[in-house]
Design an enzyme around this catalytic site. Sequence first.
Site, PDB file in Angstrom:
ATOM      1  N   SER A  30      44.644   4.180 -45.872  1.00 46.39           N
ATOM      2  CA  SER A  30      44.149   5.425 -45.309  1.00 46.39           C
ATOM      3  C   SER A  30      44.093   5.367 -43.787  1.00 46.39           C
ATOM      4  O   SER A  30      43.511   4.458 -43.197  1.00 46.39           O
ATOM      5  CB  SER A  30      42.745   5.713 -45.851  1.00 46.39           C
ATOM      6  OG  SER A  30      42.266   6.941 -45.395  1.00 46.39           O
ATOM      7  N   ASP A  80      35.123   9.551 -33.043  1.00 48.00           N
ATOM      8  CA  ASP A  80      35.042  10.763 -33.851  1.00 48.00           C
ATOM      9  C   ASP A  80      35.575  10.472 -35.233  1.00 48.00           C
ATOM     10  O   ASP A  80      35.915   9.343 -35.552  1.00 48.00           O
ATOM     11  CB  ASP A  80      35.699  11.940 -33.101  1.00 48.00           C
ATOM     12  CG  ASP A  80      37.140  12.229 -33.460  1.00 48.00           C
ATOM     13  OD1 ASP A  80      37.666  13.181 -32.899  1.00 48.00           O
ATOM     14  OD2 ASP A  80      37.760  11.548 -34.285  1.00 48.00           O
ATOM     15  N   HIS A  92      37.904   9.182 -43.906  1.00 46.02           N
ATOM     16  CA  HIS A  92      37.088   8.334 -44.764  1.00 46.02           C
ATOM     17  C   HIS A  92      37.026   6.886 -44.308  1.00 46.02           C
ATOM     18  O   HIS A  92      36.191   6.125 -44.798  1.00 46.02           O
ATOM     19  CB  HIS A  92      37.584   8.418 -46.211  1.00 46.02           C
ATOM     20  CG  HIS A  92      37.146   9.679 -46.880  1.00 46.02           C
ATOM     21  ND1 HIS A  92      37.941  10.792 -46.928  1.00 46.02           N
ATOM     22  CD2 HIS A  92      35.983  10.020 -47.475  1.00 46.02           C
ATOM     23  CE1 HIS A  92      37.287  11.763 -47.551  1.00 46.02           C
ATOM     24  NE2 HIS A  92      36.097  11.322 -47.894  1.00 46.02           N
TER      25      HIS A  92
END
Length: 349
Positions: free
Chosen positions: A195, A117, A88
């Site tokens: 994250s 990626d 995310h």
Amino acid sequence: MLSLAAGLVGGLLGASLARHDRLADAGLPAVPSAAPAGTSSGSTFSVAEVAAAVLPSVVSLEVVVSDGVVTGSGFVLRADGYLLTNHHVVADAINGGGTLTVTLADGREVGSTTEYDLAVVKVDLDGLTPLLLGDSDAVVVGDPVVAIGSPLGLTGTVTSGIVSAVHRPVQAGQDTDTAFIDAIQTDAAVNPGNSGGPLVDSAGRVIGVASAIAQPPGATSDSAGSIGLGFAIPSNQARRTADQLIETGRATYPVIGVLLDDTYSGEGVRVSLEDPMGREAVVTDGPADRAGIVPGDIILSIDGRPVTAPDELIVAIRARTPGDTVLLHVRSGTRERDVSLVLDEVGTG
């Protein structure tokens, strides 16, 4: 019940590198037996020593899209510019055509990258200091851990705690891109912006990638913050996925070839009784079909680990590698039996 904050915190390692970024060998460093650089001798260190060793290899990421800015964390996988982050952190750049900027711990801005990626980012730098990936299978409840990242954009933030649970089935992500994680749970503070950052052990080795946080019922992702329940993708899974992405440009995950019945509430997990929306409940010539599993069968355990909800079975399978053999305990009507099957693979990217 706990809901999981998506958006900046949550996601799945996956997708592909551009073809000219594919390498013959991923070359990720092996799990070390020595102490991390910059710390005293021995196998465990203070939080301050761990932070000093790990911080130079942690990066912050910023994605600028038309309607705002997304920030996240990551860390160096290889000296030649391969970084690992969470899905995310970069999803908005991919979906919304935004630009990705990576800032190293010493303040250098690498600038925007056009080929990355969903979890492995390649920057045009060499001589970086990679973090070492530890063995997440060896993690036990009570182990001390340190989380490092850029929560709420505050770069270089260090929090500490313990492993509070393992094998926690967690769904994270957005409606169209859900990740199933066989997660390491920690009480180290993990907040939006962590994250993709590393969760490290007391020797400075990465044992997880911060991916999701829990929040009380009724809370929204916009107001999400640490309540002492953070979740990380285990490093062994991260290693397998990153290795695939760097080496071949695509990631795979294992499947048994069944659809599970979300409406079932009895013991175990039930294979769907019907073929919903044209999809087979049991995939023809898939692992389950070859093992004799049929629609309506109840899967009670996998490798001796009881399962009571579809997510538990999914994450237990996803934690393994295509080609692995697993043992399911299955009930058909009143008859129970052990079923051994070899996991198939499905590609992403």
